[in-house]
Design an enzyme around this catalytic site. Structure first.
Site, PDB file in Angstrom:
ATOM      1  NE  ARG A  67      38.805  48.964 -11.196  1.00 18.34           N
ATOM      2  CZ  ARG A  67      39.454  47.883 -10.778  1.00 18.34           C
ATOM      3  NH1 ARG A  67      40.716  47.695 -11.128  1.00 18.34           N
ATOM      4  NH2 ARG A  67      38.853  46.995 -10.007  1.00 18.34           N
ATOM      5  CE1 TYR A  96      27.802  43.135  -8.902  1.00 14.25           C
ATOM      6  CE2 TYR A  96      27.640  41.318 -10.466  1.00 14.25           C
ATOM      7  CZ  TYR A  96      27.830  42.664 -10.202  1.00 14.25           C
ATOM      8  OH  TYR A  96      28.063  43.525 -11.238  1.00 14.25           O
ATOM      9  CG  ASN A 115      29.360  51.714 -13.712  1.00 16.96           C
ATOM     10  OD1 ASN A 115      29.079  50.731 -14.385  1.00 16.96           O
ATOM     11  ND2 ASN A 115      30.601  51.934 -13.271  1.00 16.96           N
ATOM     12  N   GLY A 172      30.930  55.135  -9.733  1.00 17.29           N
ATOM     13  CA  GLY A 172      31.859  54.079 -10.117  1.00 17.29           C
ATOM     14  C   GLY A 172      32.567  54.400 -11.410  1.00 17.29           C
TER      15      GLY A 172
END
Length: 276
Positions: free
Chosen positions: A42, A175, A107, A39
């Site tokens: 950005r 999540y 990440n 990940g």
């Protein structure tokens, strides 16, 4: 379901004025170290990859797509690690590029908020949250563990969790649940790998300004009819996080400065999250 819209850049511009840049990193701190950052295109992931590069590491990163934020000095491998096949393809390519690995930073993450609450979250999104936000880390670590063991003592795994694991809001229950599983997994893996000298730690970011997180906060703000700034107004240290705040914590945990630190879940949150 929340429709994600591009966030304003004003909050990020303000944050850049508030973040105090620390002393330049030691460019030899990670010399000879090979790092994998998932990940990393950005936001927090890009900041982590750049911080390791600044410390002298060789870095491979992945995401579904690169962006203007993706560090140019890192090797970017496009992929989807939300699937087992995607993890296998990425880790094989990363090891081929690096020849081994010393640092792994998990990440990769994504979330879609559902303002209708827990019962409005579709079954497939519970599974998507599990696969990307939890199982991707398990699978990446499993695939890279032989290389980490081969590199010998001093290896480091850092998993990036979320404050949603500690303060689960109904719109992001799927999540938060996946990230809570990541916290528990990290502690168990740390105990297992300690005899090999491989340290495993977890960072729990609070409200960090990134394009994805800011878009979710904007939708919460719209639903509550408040300004975006109100969603981060309760942070004791007076500002939301910068991705570089998380990157500095990763650099510490991945370095020999943290050689006696393993199994830790570290909130980096400006004082906002509850005690764990």
């Amino acid at each position: 379901m929340v429709t994600i819209r591009p966030p304003s850049t004003s909050a990020l511009a303000t944050l850049n004025l508030m973040f105090r840049t620390p002393a330049p990193p030691d460019p030899t701190e990670f010399a000879g170290k090979r790092a994998v950052v998932t990940g990393g295109s950005r936001g927090i992931g890009a900041a982590i990859a750049q911080r390791l590069l600044d410390g002298g590491a060789t870095v491979v990163t992945t995401a579904r797509n690169a962006s203007d934020e993706t560090p140019k000095a890192a090797t970017f491998i496009q992929g989807d690690i939300g699937t087992l096949a995607g993890v296998q393809a990425f880790t094989a390519a990363a090891l081929n590029e690096l020849g081994g690995v010393d640092i792994v930073v998990n990440n990769a993450a994504a979330a879609r908020a559902h303002l209708g609450g827990v019962s409005s979250i579709p079954d497939e999104e519970w599974l998507d949250a599990l696969y990307l936000n939890y199982l991707s880390a398990v699978r990446v670590n499993n695939a890279l563990l032989p290389a980490l063991r081969e590199a010998g003592a001093g290896g480091a795994i850092v998993n990036i969790s979320s404050g949603a694991a500690l303060t689960p809001a109904p719109p992001l229950a799927h999540y938060g649940a996946a990230k809570a599983a990541l916290n528990t997994y990290g502690k168990a893996l740390a105990t297992e790998l300690a005899p090999a000298g491989i340290r495993v730690n977890t960072i729990i970011p609070g409200n960090v300004l990134t394009p994805g997180a800011d878009a979710i906060r904007q939708n919460f703000a719209d639903a509550m009819n408040v300004e975006l700034a109100a969603t981060t107004a309760s942070i004791p240290l007076g500002r939301p996080g910068d991705p570089r705040d998380i990157a500095e914590a990763v650099a510490y945990l991945a370095s020999d400065r943290a050689q006696w630190v393993t199994g830790v879940s570290l909130p980096v949150d400006g004082g906002e999250l509850p005690v764990i």
